[in-house]
Design a protein around this motif. Structure first.
Motif, short mmCIF file in Angstrom:
data_model
loop_
_atom_site.label_atom_id
_atom_site.label_comp_id
_atom_site.label_asym_id
_atom_site.label_seq_id
_atom_site.Cartn_x
_atom_site.Cartn_y
_atom_site.Cartn_z
N LEU A 9 -11.61 9.38 -19.16
CA LEU A 9 -12.92 8.07 -20.30
C LEU A 9 -14.50 8.92 -20.16
N ASP A 10 -14.68 10.11 -19.58
CA ASP A 10 -15.97 10.34 -19.81
C ASP A 10 -15.10 11.09 -21.64
N ARG A 11 -14.16 11.62 -21.61
CA ARG A 11 -13.62 11.99 -23.09
C ARG A 11 -13.87 11.02 -24.52
N LEU A 12 -13.31 9.89 -23.32
CA LEU A 12 -13.21 8.65 -24.35
C LEU A 12 -14.36 8.20 -24.87
N GLY A 17 -21.90 13.74 -22.96
CA GLY A 17 -23.01 13.44 -24.18
C GLY A 17 -24.46 12.86 -24.31
N ALA A 18 -24.85 11.84 -23.17
CA ALA A 18 -25.24 11.08 -22.88
C ALA A 18 -26.31 11.01 -21.65
N GLY A 19 -26.07 12.69 -21.49
CA GLY A 19 -26.87 12.84 -19.81
C GLY A 19 -26.70 13.03 -19.09
#
Length: 329
Positions: A9-12, A17-19
Motif C-alpha cells: 500500500l505504501d508503494r501504491l 513520499g507524503a512525509g
C-alpha cells in the motif's frame, strides 16, 4: 505522522513520499500484526483506524499496550455491505467491539453513522469523504475513447468496480439482454477485475451480449467521460466513487437506491431497486430515448457535486477531531 500499512500500500499510495513514517504490517491474518501495531502506537496522541479489520486490530493494540490505555482511538467506517447468515453475527460482534473501544466513530454516510450508534458507539459522527478532483481537464464524449471501446455509432454505457459478489453484475447482464432489442444496441463496458470475471465473461459469450470487460484501468475518468450513461448496480454502497465521478463529469447515472447512494446523489440520478433487472433496463432505456432528461441529469449532477465537501474540508474535519481528542487526554 506514522502510517501502519502493508508495504504494497505504501508503494501504491506513496505514504513515505507524503512525509509519513511508514511501519510495514504483516498480512492481515498474521497474529503478529497486533504486536507491531502496539509498538507503533506507543507515544501516539491519537490512533486512527480505517475499516473494520484494521479497527479490530487497533482496538486490541491500544487496549493491551502498556501506557496506551488512555490513547484515544478513532475509527472510520468507509463502508461495509450487510453480511448474511452466520457471518452476519460475527460482523455484528466485531462492530460492537470496535465502536465501544473507539472514542469517536466517523461514518462516511448517515446510514453508517446510524449503524454505529445501534452497535453502541459513544460518539458517532458523519464524515463524508470526497474523491479528489481529476488533475486535468477531461474531454466529455471523447471520440478516441469511444472508438477504442467500439462505440462510435452506438450508445455507450459504463460500469466500474471490482468484479465481486454483491456488485450487481449478474443483474446488469440480465438488463443487457433486454437492450438487445434497441436500435442501435448500446454497448456496456465494465472496467474492473475480480473473482467473478471468468463467470461473467462466459455468460457474455454464451448469451451473445453486447458487453465488454476491459479489466482494471488507470484511465477510468476518460472512459467514463466518453459514456452516455453510467450504471451502478451494487447491492450496497456508502459513497460510491463511480457515482461521484459521474456526477462531477456530468454523465447521467442510473444507480441502485441502496446504502448511502440516495443521500449522495439526491435528485441528480435515476434510482432503481437492487436486483431488479427490468427496472434497471427500463431506466437506461428511458434515458437513451430522452436526450433532454439526460441533459437535465448532467446539469443536476454538477450542481449536486458542488454540495459535497472538498478534499480540504475532509482533511480539516478529521484534524479537528484529532485536536479535540488530544486536548482531553
Amino acid at each position: 505522522m506514522t502510517v501502519c500499512a502493508p508495504a504494497e500500500l505504501d508503494r501504491l499510495y506513496d505514504y513515505s513520499g507524503a512525509g509519513a513514517h511508514v511501519v510495514p504490517l504483516p498480512r492481515r491474518n498474521d497474529p503478529a500484526t497486533v504486536g507491531v501495531l502496539r509498538n507503533a502506537c506507543i507515544g501516539a496522541d491519537v490512533v486512527h483506524a480505517h475499516g473494520l479489520h484494521a479497527s479490530v486490530r487497533a482496538a486490541l493494540a491500544v487496549s493491551g499496550g502498556v501506557g496506551l490505555a488512555r490513547t484515544p482511538l478513532v475509527t472510520t467506517w468507509h463502508g461495509r455491505p450487510p453480511a448474511d447468515g452466520a457471518r452476519a453475527g460475527i460482523v455484528r460482534l466485531l462492530e460492537r467491539r470496535t465502536v465501544r473501544a473507539a472514542a469517536v466513530v466517523l461514518g462516511t454516510s448517515s446510514e453508517l453513522v446510524d449503524r454505529a450508534r445501534r452497535r453502541g458507539a459513544r460518539d458517532a459522527r458523519l464524515a463524508p469523504v470526497t474523491v479528489p478532483t481529476a488533475g486535468g481537464p477531461v474531454c466529455l464524449r471523447d471520440g478516441k475513447a469511444r472508438a477504442e471501446l467500439g462505440a462510435v455509432d452506438r450508445p455507450l454505457l459504463m460500469a466500474v468496480g471490482a468484479l465481486e459478489p454483491g456488485r450487481g453484475y449478474g443483474t446488469l447482464l440480465d438488463a443487457a439482454r433486454e437492450w438487445r432489442e434497441l436500435d442501435p444496441q448500446p454497448l456496456l463496458v465494465i472496467a474492473g477485475e475480480g473473482r467473478e470475471r471468468a463467470a461473467l465473461q462466459r455468460r457474455i459469450v454464451a448469451e451473445g451480449l453486447a458487453v465488454r470487460i476491459v479489466g482494471r484501468r488507470d484511465d477510468v475518468a476518460e472512459l467514463l467521460a466518453a459514456a452516455d450513461i453510467a450504471v451502478l448496480p451494487s447491492r450496497w454502497e456508502a459513497r460510491s466513487l463511480l457515482a461521484q465521478e459521474a456526477l462531477r463529469l456530468g454523465v447521467p447515472l442510473v444507480a441502485t437506491a441502496v446504502g448511502g447512494v440516495p443521500e449522495l446523489v439526491g435528485d441528480a440520478a435515476e434510482l432503481v431497486p437492487y436486483g431488479d433487472p427490468a427496472a434497471l433496463a427500463a431506466a437506461v432505456r428511458g434515458l437513451l430515448e430522452d436526450a433532454e432528461r439526460r441533459m437535465d441529469l448532467a446539469a443536476a449532477g454538477r450542481v449536486q457535486a458542488r454540495t459535497w465537501p472538498s478534499e480540504d474540508d475532509t482533511i480539516a474535519h478529521v484534524l479537528s477531531v484529532y485536536d479535540e481528542l488530544a486536548a482531553t487526554r
